[in-house]
Design a protein around this motif. Structure first.
Motif, PDB file in Angstrom:
ATOM      1  N   TYR A  67       0.853  -1.190   0.000  1.00  0.00           N
ATOM      2  CA  TYR A  67       0.000   0.000   0.000  1.00  0.00           C
ATOM      3  C   TYR A  67       0.884   1.233   0.000  1.00  0.00           C
ATOM      4  CZ  TYR A  67       0.939   0.315   5.052  1.00  0.00           C
ATOM      5  OH  TYR A  67       1.542   0.423   6.293  1.00  0.00           O
ATOM      6  N   ASP A  68       0.353   2.308  -0.506  1.00  0.00           N
ATOM      7  CA  ASP A  68       1.062   3.582  -0.540  1.00  0.00           C
ATOM      8  C   ASP A  68       0.027   4.698  -0.496  1.00  0.00           C
ATOM      9  OD1 ASP A  68       3.243   5.214  -0.528  1.00  0.00           O
ATOM     10  OD2 ASP A  68       3.950   4.714  -2.529  1.00  0.00           O
ATOM     11  N   ASP A  69       0.496   5.901  -0.219  1.00  0.00           N
ATOM     12  CA  ASP A  69      -0.383   7.076  -0.191  1.00  0.00           C
ATOM     13  C   ASP A  69      -1.567   6.893   0.750  1.00  0.00           C
ATOM     14  OD1 ASP A  69       1.302   8.102  -2.183  1.00  0.00           O
ATOM     15  OD2 ASP A  69       0.067   7.253  -3.778  1.00  0.00           O
ATOM     16  N   LEU A  70      -1.373   6.155   1.876  1.00  0.00           N
ATOM     17  CA  LEU A  70      -2.473   5.916   2.804  1.00  0.00           C
ATOM     18  C   LEU A  70      -2.665   7.136   3.695  1.00  0.00           C
ATOM     19  CD1 LEU A  70      -4.591   3.960   3.946  1.00  0.00           C
ATOM     20  CD2 LEU A  70      -2.857   3.208   5.601  1.00  0.00           C
ATOM     21  N   ASN A  71      -3.756   7.833   3.462  1.00  0.00           N
ATOM     22  CA  ASN A  71      -4.146   8.986   4.256  1.00  0.00           C
ATOM     23  C   ASN A  71      -5.662   9.021   4.270  1.00  0.00           C
ATOM     24  OD1 ASN A  71      -4.971  11.525   5.181  1.00  0.00           O
ATOM     25  ND2 ASN A  71      -3.246  12.607   4.276  1.00  0.00           N
ATOM     26  N   THR A  72      -6.242   8.454   5.329  1.00  0.00           N
ATOM     27  CA  THR A  72      -7.700   8.436   5.463  1.00  0.00           C
ATOM     28  C   THR A  72      -8.217   9.720   6.089  1.00  0.00           C
ATOM     29  OG1 THR A  72      -7.661   7.438   7.676  1.00  0.00           O
ATOM     30  CG2 THR A  72      -7.645   5.932   5.772  1.00  0.00           C
ATOM     31  N   GLY A  73      -7.272  10.604   6.489  1.00  0.00           N
ATOM     32  CA  GLY A  73      -7.639  11.786   7.248  1.00  0.00           C
ATOM     33  C   GLY A  73      -7.488  11.590   8.743  1.00  0.00           C
ATOM     34  N   ASP A  74      -7.284  10.340   9.169  1.00  0.00           N
ATOM     35  CA  ASP A  74      -7.112   9.996  10.584  1.00  0.00           C
ATOM     36  C   ASP A  74      -5.685   9.482  10.763  1.00  0.00           C
ATOM     37  OD1 ASP A  74      -7.069   8.869  13.141  1.00  0.00           O
ATOM     38  OD2 ASP A  74      -9.139   8.146  13.009  1.00  0.00           O
ATOM     39  N   TRP A  75      -4.768  10.364  11.158  1.00  0.00           N
ATOM     40  CA  TRP A  75      -3.360   9.981  11.287  1.00  0.00           C
ATOM     41  C   TRP A  75      -3.162   8.851  12.277  1.00  0.00           C
ATOM     42  CZ3 TRP A  75       0.500   9.544  14.888  1.00  0.00           C
ATOM     43  CH2 TRP A  75       1.811   9.447  14.404  1.00  0.00           C
ATOM     44  N   GLU A  76      -3.846   8.913  13.414  1.00  0.00           N
ATOM     45  CA  GLU A  76      -3.684   7.878  14.435  1.00  0.00           C
ATOM     46  C   GLU A  76      -4.096   6.505  13.909  1.00  0.00           C
ATOM     47  OE1 GLU A  76      -2.181   8.027  17.220  1.00  0.00           O
ATOM     48  OE2 GLU A  76      -2.045  10.168  17.647  1.00  0.00           O
ATOM     49  N   ALA A  77      -5.198   6.455  13.187  1.00  0.00           N
ATOM     50  CA  ALA A  77      -5.664   5.173  12.647  1.00  0.00           C
ATOM     51  C   ALA A  77      -4.701   4.642  11.604  1.00  0.00           C
ATOM     52  CB  ALA A  77      -7.062   5.330  12.060  1.00  0.00           C
ATOM     53  N   ASP A  78      -4.205   5.519  10.750  1.00  0.00           N
ATOM     54  CA  ASP A  78      -3.292   5.076   9.698  1.00  0.00           C
ATOM     55  C   ASP A  78      -1.947   4.642  10.281  1.00  0.00           C
ATOM     56  OD1 ASP A  78      -5.322   5.695   7.976  1.00  0.00           O
ATOM     57  OD2 ASP A  78      -4.435   7.579   7.278  1.00  0.00           O
ATOM     58  N   PHE A  79      -1.484   5.327  11.319  1.00  0.00           N
ATOM     59  CA  PHE A  79      -0.258   4.926  11.993  1.00  0.00           C
ATOM     60  C   PHE A  79      -0.458   3.591  12.695  1.00  0.00           C
ATOM     61  CE2 PHE A  79       2.814   5.909  15.706  1.00  0.00           C
ATOM     62  CZ  PHE A  79       3.866   5.289  15.059  1.00  0.00           C
ATOM     63  N   ALA A  80      -1.617   3.386  13.312  1.00  0.00           N
ATOM     64  CA  ALA A  80      -1.907   2.117  13.976  1.00  0.00           C
ATOM     65  C   ALA A  80      -1.907   0.967  12.974  1.00  0.00           C
ATOM     66  CB  ALA A  80      -3.241   2.193  14.704  1.00  0.00           C
ATOM     67  N   PHE A  81      -2.478   1.191  11.804  1.00  0.00           N
ATOM     68  CA  PHE A  81      -2.469   0.133  10.787  1.00  0.00           C
ATOM     69  C   PHE A  81      -1.049  -0.163  10.324  1.00  0.00           C
ATOM     70  CE2 PHE A  81      -2.352  -0.924   6.228  1.00  0.00           C
ATOM     71  CZ  PHE A  81      -2.845  -2.223   6.325  1.00  0.00           C
ATOM     72  N   THR A  82      -0.256   0.880  10.108  1.00  0.00           N
ATOM     73  CA  THR A  82       1.121   0.674   9.676  1.00  0.00           C
ATOM     74  C   THR A  82       1.912  -0.089  10.731  1.00  0.00           C
ATOM     75  OG1 THR A  82       1.091   2.601   8.223  1.00  0.00           O
ATOM     76  CG2 THR A  82       3.248   1.884   9.021  1.00  0.00           C
ATOM     77  N   ARG A  83       1.671   0.204  12.010  1.00  0.00           N
ATOM     78  CA  ARG A  83       2.315  -0.576  13.067  1.00  0.00           C
ATOM     79  C   ARG A  83       1.863  -2.029  13.011  1.00  0.00           C
ATOM     80  NH1 ARG A  83       0.596   3.699  16.329  1.00  0.00           N
ATOM     81  NH2 ARG A  83      -0.683   2.292  17.595  1.00  0.00           N
ATOM     82  N   ALA A  84       0.594  -2.260  12.720  1.00  0.00           N
ATOM     83  CA  ALA A  84       0.088  -3.633  12.649  1.00  0.00           C
ATOM     84  C   ALA A  84       0.762  -4.426  11.536  1.00  0.00           C
ATOM     85  CB  ALA A  84      -1.431  -3.623  12.442  1.00  0.00           C
ATOM     86  N   VAL A  85       1.019  -3.777  10.414  1.00  0.00           N
ATOM     87  CA  VAL A  85       1.719  -4.445   9.318  1.00  0.00           C
ATOM     88  C   VAL A  85       3.125  -4.836   9.768  1.00  0.00           C
ATOM     89  CG1 VAL A  85       2.672  -4.147   6.998  1.00  0.00           C
ATOM     90  CG2 VAL A  85       0.366  -3.323   7.517  1.00  0.00           C
ATOM     91  N   GLY A  86       3.811  -3.913  10.419  1.00  0.00           N
ATOM     92  CA  GLY A  86       5.144  -4.226  10.919  1.00  0.00           C
ATOM     93  C   GLY A  86       5.131  -5.319  11.969  1.00  0.00           C
ATOM     94  N   GLU A  87       4.161  -5.280  12.872  1.00  0.00           N
ATOM     95  CA  GLU A  87       4.059  -6.287  13.931  1.00  0.00           C
ATOM     96  C   GLU A  87       3.751  -7.667  13.361  1.00  0.00           C
ATOM     97  OE1 GLU A  87       4.625  -5.950  17.058  1.00  0.00           O
ATOM     98  OE2 GLU A  87       4.496  -3.811  17.514  1.00  0.00           O
ATOM     99  N   ALA A  88       3.070  -7.720  12.233  1.00  0.00           N
ATOM    100  CA  ALA A  88       2.682  -9.011  11.647  1.00  0.00           C
ATOM    101  C   ALA A  88       3.847  -9.700  10.951  1.00  0.00           C
ATOM    102  CB  ALA A  88       1.541  -8.805  10.652  1.00  0.00           C
ATOM    103  N   PHE A  89       4.925  -8.984  10.684  1.00  0.00           N
ATOM    104  CA  PHE A  89       5.987  -9.567   9.878  1.00  0.00           C
ATOM    105  C   PHE A  89       6.621 -10.804  10.517  1.00  0.00           C
ATOM    106  CE2 PHE A  89      10.551  -9.927   9.095  1.00  0.00           C
ATOM    107  CZ  PHE A  89      10.491 -10.389   7.788  1.00  0.00           C
ATOM    108  N   LEU A  90       7.089 -10.699  11.748  1.00  0.00           N
ATOM    109  CA  LEU A  90       7.751 -11.855  12.358  1.00  0.00           C
ATOM    110  C   LEU A  90       6.814 -13.055  12.480  1.00  0.00           C
ATOM    111  CD1 LEU A  90      10.001 -10.140  15.076  1.00  0.00           C
ATOM    112  CD2 LEU A  90      10.755 -11.288  12.976  1.00  0.00           C
ATOM    113  N   PRO A  91       5.574 -12.903  12.939  1.00  0.00           N
ATOM    114  CA  PRO A  91       4.672 -14.062  12.967  1.00  0.00           C
ATOM    115  C   PRO A  91       4.380 -14.646  11.593  1.00  0.00           C
ATOM    116  CG  PRO A  91       3.829 -12.315  14.373  1.00  0.00           C
ATOM    117  CD  PRO A  91       4.974 -11.729  13.601  1.00  0.00           C
ATOM    118  N   ALA A  92       4.458 -13.819  10.545  1.00  0.00           N
ATOM    119  CA  ALA A  92       4.205 -14.322   9.189  1.00  0.00           C
ATOM    120  C   ALA A  92       5.395 -15.085   8.636  1.00  0.00           C
ATOM    121  CB  ALA A  92       3.853 -13.157   8.257  1.00  0.00           C
ATOM    122  N   PHE A  93       6.612 -14.620   8.949  1.00  0.00           N
ATOM    123  CA  PHE A  93       7.804 -15.160   8.303  1.00  0.00           C
ATOM    124  C   PHE A  93       8.567 -16.199   9.119  1.00  0.00           C
ATOM    125  CE2 PHE A  93      12.438 -14.657   7.393  1.00  0.00           C
ATOM    126  CZ  PHE A  93      12.432 -15.263   6.157  1.00  0.00           C
TER     127      PHE A  93
END
Length: 290
Positions: free
Chosen positions: A202-228
């Protein structure tokens, strides 16, 4: 809106994620097969200099080579700022970034990871997450994709299922949307095929809610080790033949072609004057072409 505090939070989180991934990968090395010493990361500071030699940020390039599990893996972080070069500015303006045609200032922070494995049965992998700011806009981007040379359906399913769960916790539409984006983005046109089995992008993610978009980006990062990591652990002891190694090296050639010709992050890093070794750490240590 003053983004000083938000920039600092994002930059600090990318650094924290880097530390956790490095520690987990070194633990994998400790438990990996082989009689040699377990691999360790070499950490090199990186810098970005302005046109007059002034400091425009930097980060850490962390690379492990010749380990028991990882033949080469890089986990880089950077926080950089300055003024975009004319070509990069024009590209941003063409993407519709508000105000970019008039004001080329930017700030960017993120983590970027690429792992090339010793065992051909263990897939290579890529992950990155980032935040980008300009005076007229901000957004997040990132994703992860799996790159096996010898695919196992259960490994592909586990990787995708983990990313799907991370996406669905934030928006039911994210996974199908970002999976399709990854399928399109990680495609090698001149070869007529994907570089791997996909993931999310994903790119250019800006829903207008910075906190929500930052939380999602953290979730993607957090999912990496359990995925790999479970995929890696499952394949460490699988015997590999010379034909398997040949398949791995040829697949790495495909990976190198993609990163040098098409990858948006590679182009941006080189065009904005970031450390070239850090930008190109994604390239495999060895590759072969048929």
């Amino acid at each position: 809106m003053d983004f000083t505090e938000r920039k600092a939070r994002a930059s600090a989180w990318f650094s924290e994620l880097r530390d956790r991934i490095v520690a987990r990968f070194e633990a994998l090395e400790d438990a990996g097969p082989g009689a040699g010493a377990p691999g360790r990361f070499e950490v090199t500071p990186t810098t970005r200099k302005g046109p007059e030699g002034e400091d425009h940020g930097g980060g850490k390039m962390s690379v492990m080579r010749g380990g028991r599990v990882f033949e080469k893996v890089g986990v880089n972080i950077s926080t950089v700022w300055g003024t975009l070069a004319p070509r990069a500015q024009a590209a941003m303006a063409a993407r519709g970034v508000p105000g970019m045609a008039e004001d080329p200032r930017f700030w960017a922070s993120g983590i970027s990871l690429v792992a090339h494995m010793q065992n051909p049965h263990t897939p290579a992998v890529h992950m990155n997450t980032r935040m980008f700011w300009t005076p007229g806009a901000w957004w997040f981007g990132g994703g992860a994709d799996l790159n096996p040379c010898l695919e196992y359906a259960e490994d592909t399913a586990h990787f995708h299922d983990t990313l799907r769960a991370a996406c669905e916790a934030h928006d039911a539409g994210y996974y199908p949307r970002f999976k399709a984006w990854a399928d399109e983005y990680f495609f090698v046109p001149h070869r007529g095929r994907a570089r791997g089995v996909g993931g999310i992008f994903y790119d250019d993610l800006n829903t207008g809610d910075w906190e929500a978009d930052f939380a999602f980006t953290r979730a993607v990062g957090e999912a990496f080790l359990p995925a790999f990591v479970p995929v890696t652990e499952r394949r460490l002891g699988t015997p590999a033949s010379e034909a398997d190694r040949e398949a791995q090296l040829i697949h790495r050639g495909l990976y190198a072609e993609y990163n040098l010709v098409y990858d948006r992050g590679t182009k941006f890093g080189l065009e904005t004057g970031h450390n070239a070794d850090a930008v190109l750490m994604s390239l495999p240590p060895l590759a072969r072409w048929p």
